[in-house]
Design a protein around this motif. Structure first.
Motif: not given
Length: 166
Positions: A53-55, A59-68, A93-96
């Motif tokens: 989620s967030g800005d 990239y997280g969604e692409w990562g999730r799809k690739g990982a799946e 959320q790309a937040e530390p």
């Protein structure tokens, strides 16, 4: 040769390259972990600290799809040492601070055998945690030296300077 790669990269959009890199990401992780014996349960749990989620959510969604996709392929081939892969996702959320909370949950509650991350901010934040937990982390972060101070963090991506120069 470098010129040909540069010309090819100009023809392929960044988002397509990101999807391809992510799809190749988890198989390399599987090879890295094939020798690991730290998987006491019926599955080989891999945690993913992705910005879901967030800005940076795309990239997280692409990562999730690739990982799946990779998980399905690896599990069809018999898993890792006979154990199927189970992916456990946590939103950074790309937040530390959020990444630290996510990685803490993955190590302390979910007891993952390894972790994945995508973005530099999250990766930098969780490296001290994965080192203390002795949990292997493979990241797609672009910063070339991001894993240099860790015995448990590995980077699987092109160099940021190569991306900028093209």
């Amino acid at each position: 040769m470098k010129r040909k790669v540069f010309e090819m990269n100009k023809k392929i959009s960044f988002s397509t390259r990101a999807r391809i890199a992510t799809a190749l990401f988890l198989p390399s992780v599987a090879l890295l972990f094939a020798a690991c014996t730290r998987a006491p349960g019926p599955t080989f749990k891999i945690g993913a600290v992705f910005p879901l989620s967030g800005d940076a959510a795309q990239y997280g969604e692409w990562g999730r799809k690739g990982a799946e996709l990779a998980k399905e392929e690896i599990n069809r081939a018999g898993g890792i040492n006979g154990k199927p892969i189970e992916l456990v996702y946590e939103d950074s959320q790309a937040e530390p601070q959020q990444a630290i909370a996510a990685a803490t949950k993955l190590t302390d509650v979910d007891h993952v055998s390894a972790m994945l991350s995508i973005d530099t901010a999250s990766t930098l934040a969780i490296i001290p945690l994965i080192d203390r937990a002795h949990t292997v982390l493979v990241t797609a972060a672009l910063q070339p030296d991001i894993t240099s101070g860790s015995s448990y963090a590995f980077r699987n991506n092109s160099n940021f300077t190569d991306e900028v120069s093209t």
